[in-house]
Design a protein around this motif. Structure first.
Motif, PDB file in Angstrom:
ATOM      1  N   GLU A   1       0.831  -1.193   0.000  1.00  0.00           N
ATOM      2  CA  GLU A   1       0.000   0.000   0.000  1.00  0.00           C
ATOM      3  C   GLU A   1       0.874   1.254   0.000  1.00  0.00           C
ATOM      4  O   GLU A   1       1.864   1.347   0.735  1.00  0.00           O
ATOM      5  N   ILE A   2       0.477   2.217  -0.821  1.00  0.00           N
ATOM      6  CA  ILE A   2       1.150   3.510  -0.889  1.00  0.00           C
ATOM      7  C   ILE A   2       0.306   4.498  -0.085  1.00  0.00           C
ATOM      8  O   ILE A   2      -0.841   4.787  -0.440  1.00  0.00           O
ATOM      9  N   THR A   3       0.841   5.004   0.978  1.00  0.00           N
ATOM     10  CA  THR A   3       0.092   5.907   1.840  1.00  0.00           C
ATOM     11  C   THR A   3       0.585   7.345   1.691  1.00  0.00           C
ATOM     12  O   THR A   3       1.663   7.591   1.147  1.00  0.00           O
ATOM     13  N   GLY A   4      -0.206   8.276   2.199  1.00  0.00           N
ATOM     14  CA  GLY A   4       0.211   9.676   2.229  1.00  0.00           C
ATOM     15  C   GLY A   4      -0.238  10.516   1.048  1.00  0.00           C
ATOM     16  O   GLY A   4      -0.087  11.740   1.074  1.00  0.00           O
ATOM     17  N   LEU A   5      -0.804   9.892   0.005  1.00  0.00           N
ATOM     18  CA  LEU A   5      -1.253  10.647  -1.167  1.00  0.00           C
ATOM     19  C   LEU A   5      -2.712  11.060  -0.959  1.00  0.00           C
ATOM     20  O   LEU A   5      -3.623  10.659  -1.701  1.00  0.00           O
ATOM     21  N   ASN A   6      -2.916  11.886   0.034  1.00  0.00           N
ATOM     22  CA  ASN A   6      -4.269  12.254   0.450  1.00  0.00           C
ATOM     23  C   ASN A   6      -5.018  13.028  -0.622  1.00  0.00           C
ATOM     24  O   ASN A   6      -6.232  12.861  -0.794  1.00  0.00           O
ATOM     25  N   ASP A   7      -4.330  13.884  -1.362  1.00  0.00           N
ATOM     26  CA  ASP A   7      -4.985  14.664  -2.412  1.00  0.00           C
ATOM     27  C   ASP A   7      -5.495  13.759  -3.529  1.00  0.00           C
ATOM     28  O   ASP A   7      -6.597  13.957  -4.062  1.00  0.00           O
ATOM     29  N   VAL A   8      -4.689  12.773  -3.905  1.00  0.00           N
ATOM     30  CA  VAL A   8      -5.090  11.829  -4.948  1.00  0.00           C
ATOM     31  C   VAL A   8      -6.295  11.021  -4.494  1.00  0.00           C
ATOM     32  O   VAL A   8      -7.287  10.880  -5.227  1.00  0.00           O
ATOM     33  N   ILE A   9      -6.243  10.486  -3.277  1.00  0.00           N
ATOM     34  CA  ILE A   9      -7.338   9.677  -2.755  1.00  0.00           C
ATOM     35  C   ILE A   9      -8.622  10.507  -2.656  1.00  0.00           C
ATOM     36  O   ILE A   9      -9.716  10.035  -2.987  1.00  0.00           O
ATOM     37  N   SER A  10      -8.495  11.747  -2.229  1.00  0.00           N
ATOM     38  CA  SER A  10      -9.667  12.615  -2.116  1.00  0.00           C
ATOM     39  C   SER A  10     -10.334  12.823  -3.467  1.00  0.00           C
ATOM     40  O   SER A  10     -11.573  12.762  -3.582  1.00  0.00           O
ATOM     41  N   ASP A  11      -9.541  13.065  -4.502  1.00  0.00           N
ATOM     42  CA  ASP A  11     -10.101  13.257  -5.841  1.00  0.00           C
ATOM     43  C   ASP A  11     -10.777  11.988  -6.349  1.00  0.00           C
ATOM     44  O   ASP A  11     -11.835  12.047  -6.993  1.00  0.00           O
ATOM     45  N   LEU A  12     -10.174  10.826  -6.095  1.00  0.00           N
ATOM     46  CA  LEU A  12     -10.767   9.565  -6.534  1.00  0.00           C
ATOM     47  C   LEU A  12     -12.099   9.315  -5.824  1.00  0.00           C
ATOM     48  O   LEU A  12     -13.100   8.946  -6.452  1.00  0.00           O
ATOM     49  N   ASN A  13     -12.124   9.504  -4.511  1.00  0.00           N
ATOM     50  CA  ASN A  13     -13.332   9.200  -3.740  1.00  0.00           C
ATOM     51  C   ASN A  13     -14.470  10.182  -4.024  1.00  0.00           C
ATOM     52  O   ASN A  13     -15.650   9.831  -3.900  1.00  0.00           O
ATOM     53  N   SER A  14     -14.129  11.398  -4.430  1.00  0.00           N
ATOM     54  CA  SER A  14     -15.174  12.396  -4.690  1.00  0.00           C
ATOM     55  C   SER A  14     -15.758  12.283  -6.093  1.00  0.00           C
ATOM     56  O   SER A  14     -16.739  12.966  -6.419  1.00  0.00           O
ATOM     57  N   ALA A  15     -15.180  11.428  -6.934  1.00  0.00           N
ATOM     58  CA  ALA A  15     -15.611  11.345  -8.330  1.00  0.00           C
ATOM     59  C   ALA A  15     -16.713  10.321  -8.571  1.00  0.00           C
ATOM     60  O   ALA A  15     -17.194  10.178  -9.692  1.00  0.00           O
ATOM     61  N   ASP A  16     -17.104   9.577  -7.547  1.00  0.00           N
ATOM     62  CA  ASP A  16     -18.166   8.574  -7.675  1.00  0.00           C
ATOM     63  C   ASP A  16     -17.860   7.583  -8.809  1.00  0.00           C
ATOM     64  O   ASP A  16     -18.665   7.383  -9.730  1.00  0.00           O
ATOM     65  N   ILE A  17     -16.692   6.974  -8.744  1.00  0.00           N
ATOM     66  CA  ILE A  17     -16.243   6.022  -9.769  1.00  0.00           C
ATOM     67  C   ILE A  17     -16.802   4.642  -9.459  1.00  0.00           C
ATOM     68  O   ILE A  17     -16.596   4.101  -8.368  1.00  0.00           O
ATOM     69  N   GLU A  18     -17.520   4.046 -10.404  1.00  0.00           N
ATOM     70  CA  GLU A  18     -18.134   2.737 -10.182  1.00  0.00           C
ATOM     71  C   GLU A  18     -17.112   1.611 -10.240  1.00  0.00           C
ATOM     72  O   GLU A  18     -17.202   0.647  -9.476  1.00  0.00           O
ATOM     73  N   HIS A  19     -16.152   1.701 -11.153  1.00  0.00           N
ATOM     74  CA  HIS A  19     -15.184   0.627 -11.301  1.00  0.00           C
ATOM     75  C   HIS A  19     -14.284   0.546 -10.069  1.00  0.00           C
ATOM     76  O   HIS A  19     -13.938   1.571  -9.472  1.00  0.00           O
ATOM     77  N   GLU A  20     -13.913  -0.661  -9.703  1.00  0.00           N
ATOM     78  CA  GLU A  20     -13.189  -0.896  -8.447  1.00  0.00           C
ATOM     79  C   GLU A  20     -11.683  -0.990  -8.624  1.00  0.00           C
ATOM     80  O   GLU A  20     -10.951  -1.070  -7.639  1.00  0.00           O
ATOM     81  N   VAL A  21     -11.197  -0.978  -9.876  1.00  0.00           N
ATOM     82  CA  VAL A  21      -9.763  -1.106 -10.139  1.00  0.00           C
ATOM     83  C   VAL A  21      -9.332  -0.044 -11.148  1.00  0.00           C
ATOM     84  O   VAL A  21      -9.878   0.043 -12.255  1.00  0.00           O
ATOM     85  N   LEU A  22      -8.356   0.759 -10.766  1.00  0.00           N
ATOM     86  CA  LEU A  22      -7.754   1.745 -11.654  1.00  0.00           C
ATOM     87  C   LEU A  22      -6.258   1.488 -11.683  1.00  0.00           C
ATOM     88  O   LEU A  22      -5.633   1.339 -10.640  1.00  0.00           O
ATOM     89  N   ASP A  23      -5.690   1.420 -12.868  1.00  0.00           N
ATOM     90  CA  ASP A  23      -4.261   1.173 -13.021  1.00  0.00           C
ATOM     91  C   ASP A  23      -3.634   2.412 -13.637  1.00  0.00           C
ATOM     92  O   ASP A  23      -4.158   2.972 -14.600  1.00  0.00           O
ATOM     93  N   GLY A  24      -2.507   2.857 -13.066  1.00  0.00           N
ATOM     94  CA  GLY A  24      -1.922   4.070 -13.603  1.00  0.00           C
ATOM     95  C   GLY A  24      -0.532   4.366 -13.095  1.00  0.00           C
ATOM     96  O   GLY A  24       0.155   3.491 -12.546  1.00  0.00           O
TER      97      GLY A  24
END
Length: 297
Positions: A52-75
Motif C-alpha cells: 500500500e502507498i500511503t500519504g497521497l491524500n490529495d489523490v485519494i480525495s479526488d478519486l473518492n469524490s468522483a463517484d467512480i463505479e469501477h473498483e480497479v484503476l491502473d496508472g
C-alpha cells in the motif's frame, strides 16, 4: 496493507514483433506504477509489488469524490508539474514518493481500468481493452477539472507503424519517454506479454570493462554483473546476458579486463550526491573489433 500474489500488466519492448490487429497508442509515462483498489471506505493505492502507498491524500480525495463505479484503476504517479525532461520528472517523483507523511505535488495518471476488485486480485479480466478504453474516455471527462487525478488520453488507434512512430517522435521532441500500445482485442494480462507493447528511447554506448562481480544463486560460479566505464565514471551492467555469456566472461576475466563492450540504456540520471547512474542499462555484446586505437568512450 500488503496484497499477496499481486500482479499487474507489464509491457514488452517493441522490436520486431508484428502488430496483431489494432492497438491504441498512449504516452508512456515514467513515474511510479500504482493500482487504486476500491474498498468499503474508498480507494487505496498499491505499488506493483502489492504494497500500500500511503500519504497521497490529495489523490485519494479526488478519486473518492468522483463517484467512480469501477473498483480497479491502473496508472502512474507522476510529479504534478511536468517539465520537458522525463528523467528529471522521474527523480522528482521518486523524491516525493519516498517522503513520509502527506505527499503533495503528485498526480495520478490512469491508463487502465477493471470493474471488479475481486476478479482483478484473482487475476481474471472481464473486458477487452477497447471496452476498457471506452470506460477510460468517459472517466476522463468525469475527472475533468480535478488537479490530482486524470486519465491518459488516447492518441491513436490502428496498426499503422508510420503513424505510431510519428507520435513517438513528437513525444520525444517534447521531452517525454515513449509510447505504449495496448492491443484492442486483448483482456488485461497479468504479467508481461505482447498485449501491451512499449516504444521508448534507448541509447547505445561503448565502455571498457573495469570489474567483474560474482553472481548469486544459480550464477554463483559465473558472472553476476560487469563494471564498465561511462564518461568519467563507472556503471554496473547486471542484465542482458545469456547464461553462456555469463559463463564465458567469468571464465575469461583476465583476458577480458579492459576490453570493450556495447550496452544500452534509456536515460542518464543523477543521485543526490551528483553521481551518474544509467536507467535500465543492459549488456549487448563484447566488442573484440574495438580496441585502444578505435575506441572512444
Amino acid at each position: 496493507m500488503q496484497l499477496d500474489k499481486f500482479k499487474v500488466q507489464l509491457a514488452v519492448v517493441l522490436n520486431d514483433q508484428r502488430l496483431l490487429g489494432d492497438y491504441t497508442a498512449t504516452e508512456k509515462l515514467d513515474g511510479v506504477r500504482a493500482v487504486a483498489l476500491k474498498y468499503a471506505d474508498g480507494f487505496h493505492l498499491f505499488s506493483r509489488q502489492g504494497r500500500e502507498i500511503t500519504g497521497l491524500n490529495d489523490v485519494i480525495s479526488d478519486l473518492n469524490s468522483a463517484d467512480i463505479e469501477h473498483e480497479v484503476l491502473d496508472g502512474e504517479l507522476l510529479v504534478s508539474r511536468r517539465s520537458r525532461d522525463a528523467s528529471a520528472d522521474f527523480r522528482k517523483t521518486m523524491s516525493i514518493a519516498n517522503t513520509k507523511g502527506n505527499k503533495t505535488g503528485i498526480k495520478y495518471h490512469i491508463f487502465d481500468v477493471e470493474r471488479s476488485r475481486e476478479a482483478f486480485l484473482n487475476h481474471f479480466s472481464i473486458n477487452m481493452y477497447n471496452e476498457r478504453r471506452t470506460t477510460l474516455n468517459r472517466l476522463r471527462m468525469a475527472l475533468k477539472g480535478r488537479k490530482n487525478v486524470t486519465v491518459v488520453p488516447e492518441l491513436y488507434t490502428g496498426s499503422d507503424m508510420s503513424e505510431i512512430h510519428r507520435i513517438y517522435d513528437d513525444i520525444i521532441t517534447r521531452g517525454g519517454e515513449g509510447v505504449v500500445l495496448n492491443r484492442n482485442s486483448a483482456m488485461y494480462h497479468f504479467g508481461r506479454g505482447n498485449d501491451m507493447l512499449k516504444i521508448k528511447q534507448q541509447y547505445d554506448n561503448d565502455g571498457r570493462i573495469v570489474g567483474f562481480k560474482r553472481g548469486l544463486g544459480r550464477f554463483s560460479d559465473s558472472l553476476g554483473a560487469l563494471e564498465v566505464t561511462y564518461k568519467d565514471t563507472v556503471v554496473t551492467l547486471g542484465t542482458g546476458f545469456t547464461d553462456a555469456d555469463r559463463q564465458y566472461i567469468w571464465d575469461n576475466r583476465d583476458n577480458l579486463m579492459n576490453s570493450i563492450v556495447t550496452y544500452k540504456y534509456t536515460s542518464e540520471t543523477h543521485d543526490n550526491r551528483g553521481n551518474i547512474n544509467l536507467r535500465f542499462a543492459r549488456f549487448v555484446s563484447l566488442r573484440p573489433d574495438k580496441n585502444d586505437q578505435n575506441f572512444e568512450n
